[in-house]
Design an enzyme around this catalytic site. Sequence first.
Site, PDB file in Angstrom:
ATOM      1  N   ARG B  61       0.600  -1.388  -0.207  1.00 15.94           N
ATOM      2  CA  ARG B  61       0.093  -0.451  -0.145  1.00 15.94           C
ATOM      3  C   ARG B  61       0.813   1.426   0.055  1.00 15.94           C
ATOM      4  O   ARG B  61       0.772   2.435  -1.019  1.00 15.94           O
ATOM      5  CB  ARG B  61      -1.421  -0.225   1.555  1.00 15.94           C
ATOM      6  CG  ARG B  61      -1.517   1.283   1.029  1.00 15.94           C
ATOM      7  CD  ARG B  61      -2.128   1.251   2.749  1.00 15.94           C
ATOM      8  NE  ARG B  61      -3.180   0.176   3.009  1.00 15.94           N
ATOM      9  CZ  ARG B  61      -4.609  -0.062   2.494  1.00 15.94           C
ATOM     10  NH1 ARG B  61      -5.516   1.078   2.574  1.00 15.94           N
ATOM     11  NH2 ARG B  61      -5.078  -1.040   3.732  1.00 15.94           N
ATOM     12  N   THR B  62       1.673   1.409   0.727  1.00 14.95           N
ATOM     13  CA  THR B  62       2.159   2.438   1.204  1.00 14.95           C
ATOM     14  C   THR B  62       3.240   2.968   0.330  1.00 14.95           C
ATOM     15  O   THR B  62       3.659   3.833  -0.620  1.00 14.95           O
ATOM     16  CB  THR B  62       3.478   2.732   2.241  1.00 14.95           C
ATOM     17  OG1 THR B  62       2.696   2.420   3.393  1.00 14.95           O
ATOM     18  CG2 THR B  62       3.957   3.979   2.775  1.00 14.95           C
ATOM     19  N   LYS B  89      20.902 -11.514   2.199  1.00 16.22           N
ATOM     20  CA  LYS B  89      21.985 -11.755   2.606  1.00 16.22           C
ATOM     21  C   LYS B  89      22.312 -11.397   3.879  1.00 16.22           C
ATOM     22  O   LYS B  89      23.259 -11.360   4.470  1.00 16.22           O
ATOM     23  CB  LYS B  89      22.661 -11.614   1.721  1.00 16.22           C
ATOM     24  CG  LYS B  89      22.576 -12.504   0.604  1.00 16.22           C
ATOM     25  CD  LYS B  89      24.300 -11.867  -0.544  1.00 16.22           C
ATOM     26  CE  LYS B  89      23.895 -13.361  -1.982  1.00 16.22           C
ATOM     27  NZ  LYS B  89      24.914 -12.100  -3.167  1.00 16.22           N
ATOM     28  N   ARG B 111      11.114   2.163   4.981  1.00 13.95           N
ATOM     29  CA  ARG B 111      10.176   1.814   6.099  1.00 13.95           C
ATOM     30  C   ARG B 111      10.881   0.746   6.425  1.00 13.95           C
ATOM     31  O   ARG B 111      11.764  -0.204   5.306  1.00 13.95           O
ATOM     32  CB  ARG B 111       9.225   0.868   4.961  1.00 13.95           C
ATOM     33  CG  ARG B 111       8.529   0.188   5.500  1.00 13.95           C
ATOM     34  CD  ARG B 111       7.179   1.033   6.858  1.00 13.95           C
ATOM     35  NE  ARG B 111       6.554   1.384   6.169  1.00 13.95           N
ATOM     36  CZ  ARG B 111       5.040   0.826   6.312  1.00 13.95           C
ATOM     37  NH1 ARG B 111       5.007  -0.442   6.576  1.00 13.95           N
ATOM     38  NH2 ARG B 111       4.368   2.228   5.348  1.00 13.95           N
ATOM     39  N   HIS B 139       5.329   7.165  11.376  1.00 15.34           N
ATOM     40  CA  HIS B 139       4.861   7.699   9.761  1.00 15.34           C
ATOM     41  C   HIS B 139       4.007   8.683   9.434  1.00 15.34           C
ATOM     42  O   HIS B 139       2.894   9.254   9.216  1.00 15.34           O
ATOM     43  CB  HIS B 139       3.521   6.310   9.829  1.00 15.34           C
ATOM     44  CG  HIS B 139       3.631   6.000   8.334  1.00 15.34           C
ATOM     45  ND1 HIS B 139       4.030   6.688   7.398  1.00 15.34           N
ATOM     46  CD2 HIS B 139       2.810   5.472   8.332  1.00 15.34           C
ATOM     47  CE1 HIS B 139       3.569   5.778   6.202  1.00 15.34           C
ATOM     48  NE2 HIS B 139       1.806   4.628   6.749  1.00 15.34           N
TER      49      HIS B 139
END
Lengths: 425, 316
Positions: B61-62, B89, B111, B139
């Site tokens: 979504r974001t 990794k 994020r 946020h």
Amino acid sequence: MNLILKNGRILDPASGRDEIGDIVIQEDRIRDLGPGIAAPGPGTLDCTGMIVCPGLIDLHVHLREPGFEYKETIETGTRAAVAGGFTAVCAMPNTNPVNDNAGTTAYLLQRARELSSARVYAVGAITVGSRGEALASIGDMHRAGAVALSDDGRPVMNAQILRRAMEYASMFNMPVIQHSEDLNLSAGGAMHEGEVSLRLGLPGISGQSESTMIARDVLLAGQTGAHLHVAHISSGESIEAVRQAKKRGIRVTAEVTPHHLTLIDEDIKNYDANFKMNPPLRSRADRQILLEALADGTIDIIATDHAPHAAHEKQQEFTRAPMGIIGLETALPLTLRLVEQGHISLMRAIEALTSRPASIANLPGGKLQAGAPADVTVFDPNLSWTLDPAQGRSKSRNTPFAGWNFKGRAVYTVVGGRLVYQLHN
Amino acid sequence: MSESSSAVARPLLPNLLAINDLDLKQIQHLLALAADFQQQTPAKSLVGKRILLLFYEASTRTRTSFEVAARRLGAETVSITASSTSIEKGESLLDTVYTLRAMAIDAIVMRHSVSGSPVLVADHVDVPVVNAGDGMHQHPTQALLDAFTIIRHKQRIAGLKIAIVGDLLHSRVARSNIELLSRLGAEVRLCAPRTLLPPAFASLAPGLILTHRLEEALDAADVVMVLRIQMERMRESFFPSEAEYVHHYSVTADRLRAARPDAIIMHPGPMIRGVEIGADVADSPQSVIREQVENGVLIRMAVLQSALLPARFSKA
Ligand SMILES: [Zn+2]
């Protein structure tokens, strides 16, 4: 080889001596001390304007050897120690392998004899692998030279195991050093639980995760008669538990780190993991209580919890970075800062770094008197300097005090009559 | 921010890491710019810019919202997600960022599941970093789009009674909204079980109202913002069971009668109908949940343009 420390201000908390004078050292012992007793000659160090005190003793150091030599070694750790004015350090057992047996204790002490600038004393684990499940070979480690016991880094969660450890250790008069933390209460935590952790969105480690553990442990110490030493006390509530226990005659002593006396949770800037340690930096109110408790003796000593970590380990997301900071080269200046700010007297500060730790761990040093081991620290209380971690002797540079301006620094460090450190300007 | 008179004008928004990084002028600028973008087709102001979308935590979504926002302004995007090889990794965050930085990146949208990670990155790179959600911390673009959505409906923020209900403790959306809406003058009420709403919340902004009773939070509310409840919290004993949570805290049509009749319902998503929010509420005419998604693109366009263009070209 003889050494004369001439014309310094001699401070000796054990005897209360505070006077300008000389110390004459012959071989590895102090031969004599007092005002104007020595004529200048070869081997004379002019200590005019400086303070001459017993060599500093740190009961809580992580030398990382064996197993984590990329963070620190006995050689680099003790070089940092003497540069910070420490003549003796107690090495915590959370190495790899854990120092939970006589063989590892003997190995550590042998390595120290070969490589160390300072005296190194071994702290043995309380339980096998410091896993908290079964008693380590306490008696054998004692025979091999261990002076105290701790599972530091981890608490002994199981009260029955701790009780047995206390009973057993009391036969050897070894202090049981507890890292006081209820792991259920602190689970997942990364910093002190409070308004700051809430704002930063970091999981908290409450003050109660420490104080409830101490409350339990002092009762066990009271029952067993063992000597409980509380490592790196940090929460204001914990102080009350220790104070009450002492009042009731329970054998409990406590240490505090210079960083908990100096910094608070609000100082954590930009999620810099050099401000991350366990226990965490507490609140402003907690720090105030710690300062008062150090002054009135509820907290007995200052210990660094010197915990080196490599740069790549610290330069990570805050919750992933390991806990701990280095402290051997900043402990004395940070303590002198507290003196300057009027929180404690100079004599009390020196006591908390010398004679008290010696008596807690039954160590020979910590006093200036004829016949005593010649472990002496000379520091200039007025020397101004700025901390550049790159100039430090430790292998690691994880300190929150980079760039700080300090007043006061060790100038000469003498261990067993040998000048092992000298500050070069 | 200092007014610089140097030849190279600085962007209005050097970084967007937390709401409290913004002064009131910057907030108003961003809201006005988003409104402009809604009114008219925007110019391709970011042609030639390359934006790195660094998503250590899955969020279609974001990420999509930022991607659409960037492309509408003509920017190119490079998407790196948690499943990408280098991240898998076990390469360190900073090493990954240094490597990607070498690919001529003009801004990083990030994020991460660990609070403060974008702050760490911003400290080590010389391009703007936009926080697209970090752990339980912040946020900021979500709060800005929520404020924008509220203004669309209520014409203002000041004086509104805004209830935020749900898992406040673990919510970055809540922290950003509390800071932003309080600063803009709303009366903000926080409602959750005691385990998910510690008293320290009161310190986040002046005048916050904390309550454990839903009817108190909803009373005459103009805006009701519902937060997701993760069942993982039940296993951690923050509350006894889903059923009990629903009994006490689910925002249902019945309970919503305590709010003003014209109250709007918001949810940052993803939502679970029948748990934190009744299906009848989520799909009611009062719900502006879908609009929040649309407005998200507008706000992110405003943020990216303000982060990438010098202030004087970034006029509202
Ligand atoms: Zn410890």
